[in-house]
Design a protein around this motif. Structure first.
Motif, short mmCIF file in Angstrom:
data_model
loop_
_atom_site.label_atom_id
_atom_site.label_comp_id
_atom_site.label_asym_id
_atom_site.label_seq_id
_atom_site.Cartn_x
_atom_site.Cartn_y
_atom_site.Cartn_z
N LYS A 24 -27.36 37.38 89.12
CA LYS A 24 -28.14 38.25 88.22
C LYS A 24 -29.61 37.85 88.25
O LYS A 24 -30.49 38.70 88.33
CB LYS A 24 -27.57 38.12 86.79
N ARG A 25 -29.84 36.54 88.21
CA ARG A 25 -31.22 36.04 88.23
C ARG A 25 -31.92 36.45 89.53
O ARG A 25 -33.07 36.88 89.54
CB ARG A 25 -31.23 34.53 88.06
N LEU A 26 -31.19 36.33 90.64
CA LEU A 26 -31.75 36.67 91.95
C LEU A 26 -32.08 38.17 92.03
O LEU A 26 -33.18 38.56 92.44
CB LEU A 26 -30.74 36.30 93.04
N ALA A 27 -31.11 39.00 91.63
CA ALA A 27 -31.27 40.46 91.76
C ALA A 27 -32.41 40.98 90.88
O ALA A 27 -33.01 42.03 91.18
CB ALA A 27 -29.96 41.16 91.40
N LYS A 28 -32.70 40.25 89.81
CA LYS A 28 -33.79 40.62 88.92
C LYS A 28 -35.12 40.68 89.67
O LYS A 28 -35.99 41.47 89.35
CB LYS A 28 -33.87 39.62 87.77
N GLU A 29 -35.22 39.82 90.70
CA GLU A 29 -36.46 39.78 91.50
C GLU A 29 -36.71 41.11 92.20
O GLU A 29 -37.83 41.42 92.57
CB GLU A 29 -36.37 38.66 92.54
N GLU A 49 -21.18 37.69 102.03
CA GLU A 49 -20.65 39.03 101.77
C GLU A 49 -21.04 39.52 100.38
O GLU A 49 -21.31 40.70 100.17
CB GLU A 49 -19.13 38.99 101.89
N SER A 50 -21.09 38.59 99.42
CA SER A 50 -21.49 38.96 98.06
C SER A 50 -22.92 39.51 98.07
O SER A 50 -23.20 40.53 97.44
CB SER A 50 -21.44 37.74 97.13
N LEU A 51 -23.81 38.83 98.80
CA LEU A 51 -25.20 39.29 98.85
C LEU A 51 -25.28 40.68 99.51
O LEU A 51 -26.04 41.54 99.05
CB LEU A 51 -26.08 38.27 99.60
N LEU A 62 -33.39 43.33 102.90
CA LEU A 62 -34.13 42.08 103.07
C LEU A 62 -34.21 41.76 104.56
O LEU A 62 -33.28 42.06 105.31
CB LEU A 62 -33.39 40.93 102.37
N SER A 63 -35.31 41.13 104.97
CA SER A 63 -35.41 40.67 106.35
C SER A 63 -34.41 39.52 106.52
O SER A 63 -33.93 38.97 105.54
CB SER A 63 -36.82 40.15 106.63
N ASP A 68 -31.64 34.87 104.14
CA ASP A 68 -31.22 33.46 104.15
C ASP A 68 -31.82 32.69 102.96
O ASP A 68 -31.16 31.86 102.35
CB ASP A 68 -31.64 32.78 105.46
N LYS A 69 -33.06 33.01 102.65
CA LYS A 69 -33.74 32.37 101.51
C LYS A 69 -33.03 32.75 100.20
O LYS A 69 -32.84 31.91 99.31
CB LYS A 69 -35.22 32.81 101.50
N ALA A 70 -32.63 34.02 100.10
CA ALA A 70 -31.93 34.49 98.89
C ALA A 70 -30.61 33.73 98.73
O ALA A 70 -30.25 33.34 97.61
CB ALA A 70 -31.67 35.99 98.99
#
Ligand code: B16
Ligand code: MG
Length: 215
Positions: A24-29, A49-51, A62-63, A68-70
Motif C-alpha cells: 500500500k505504501r509503495l503504490a501510494k507513490e 508476481e504481486s507487483l 515501470l521501467s 527492481d527498485k520497487a
C-alpha cells in the motif's frame, strides 16, 4: 508414514497484513490506493508476481530498473514489520498441533513462497521445530505450480500420497492438489472449495483426522 507440509503466511502467522501495508505504501507513490479486497489476490503469490498484479490494477508501468527498485523498497518496508515480530503472532492452535505431530513422530516441513520465511520462523521461535524448510528461494515456479510441495515432500523423504498440505490461499490449495497430496484449507469453504476439507484454524484438526485422510 504421514508427513505434513505447512504454508507460512495465513497458516502459521498472519504476515498478509504486513505485506498489505508495505504494498500500500509503495503504490501510494503512483497515487494508487490498494484495497484489502485487492490484497486478497496477492496471498500465496510471489513478490514479483504481486507487483505485476498491482501495476495492472493501477494501470501503471515501470521501467525494468524502477520495477527492481520497487521490489527492493517493498521488501525493506516489509522487513521493518518482520523485525518486530515475536512468538505472540503465532496463529491459534499452531504450537499445540506442531507439538502433537512431534509426539507422534510425524515429520513436517515448511512450504512457503516467501523468501523471508526463515527469518520469520526465527522471529517467532519456530525455526528449530521444522524438519525441513522449503521457501521462495528454492523454487523456480510459484504456486499454483506443484514444485514447492514436491520439493518439501522430497526433503522429508516421503511420497506425495503420504503428504497433507495446510494452505490458506487458492493458488496454494491448487498446488497441493496438483502435487497429488491431500489438502486442508485454512479459511472459508466457499473460497477454498478445491481443498479436501476446510477448517478455521489448527484447533479443529487432530492426528486421528490426518490418519483417516491418508488411510
Ligand atoms: P516475500 P506464503 C507468501 O507467503 C505470501 O502469502 C505472499 O503474499 C507473498 O507475496 C509471498 O509469500 C512472497 O513473500 O516477498 O517475503 O518473498 O503464503 O506462501 O507463506
Ligand atoms: Mg499463505
Amino acid at each position: 508414514m504421514i508427513a505434513c507440509l505447512f504454508d507460512l503466511d495465513g497458516v502459521i502467522v498472519d504476515t498478509a497484513k504486513y505485506h498489505f501495508l508495505a504494498w500500500k505504501r509503495l503504490a501510494k507513490e503512483w497515487n494508487f490506493d490498494l484495497t484489502e479486497e485487492q490484497n486478497e489476490h496477492l496471498k500465496g503469490v510471489s513478490r514479483t508476481e504481486s507487483l505485476e498484479i498491482i501495476l495492472k490494477l493501477a494501470q501503471h508501468t515501470l521501467s525494468k530498473e524502477a520495477f527492481d527498485k520497487a521490489l527492493e523498497d517493498k521488501n525493506e518496508c516489509f522487513l521493518e514489520f518482520v523485525n518486530q515480530m515475536n512468538e505472540n503472532e503465532i496463529l491459534e492452535g499452531v504450537t499445540d498441533f506442531l507439538n502433537q505431530l512431534k509426539q507422534n513422530n510425524i515429520p513436517f516441513s515448511l512450504a512457503s513462497s516467501s523468501k523471508n520465511a526463515k527469518n520469520i520462523l526465527q522471529k517467532i521461535g519456530l525455526f528449530e521445530k521444522f524438519d525441513a524448510i522449503v521457501d521462495g528461494n528454492d523454487i523456480v515456479n510459484g504456486k499454483p505450480h506443484p514444485e514447492i510441495f514436491e520439493k518439501a515432500a522430497k526433503a522429508l523423504n516421503t511420497e506425495p500420497k503420504k503428504c497433507v498440505v495446510f494452505e490458506d490461499a487458492v493458488a496454494g490449495v491448487q498446488a497441493g492438489k496438483r502435487a497429488g497430496m491431500k489438502v486442508i484449507g485454512i479459511g472459508e469453504k466457499e473460497v477454498l472449495h478445491e481443498a479436501d476439507i476446510v477448517i478455521k484454524n489448527l484447533t479443529e484438526i487432530s492426528i486421528q483426522d490426518l490418519k483417516n485422510m491418508i488411510a
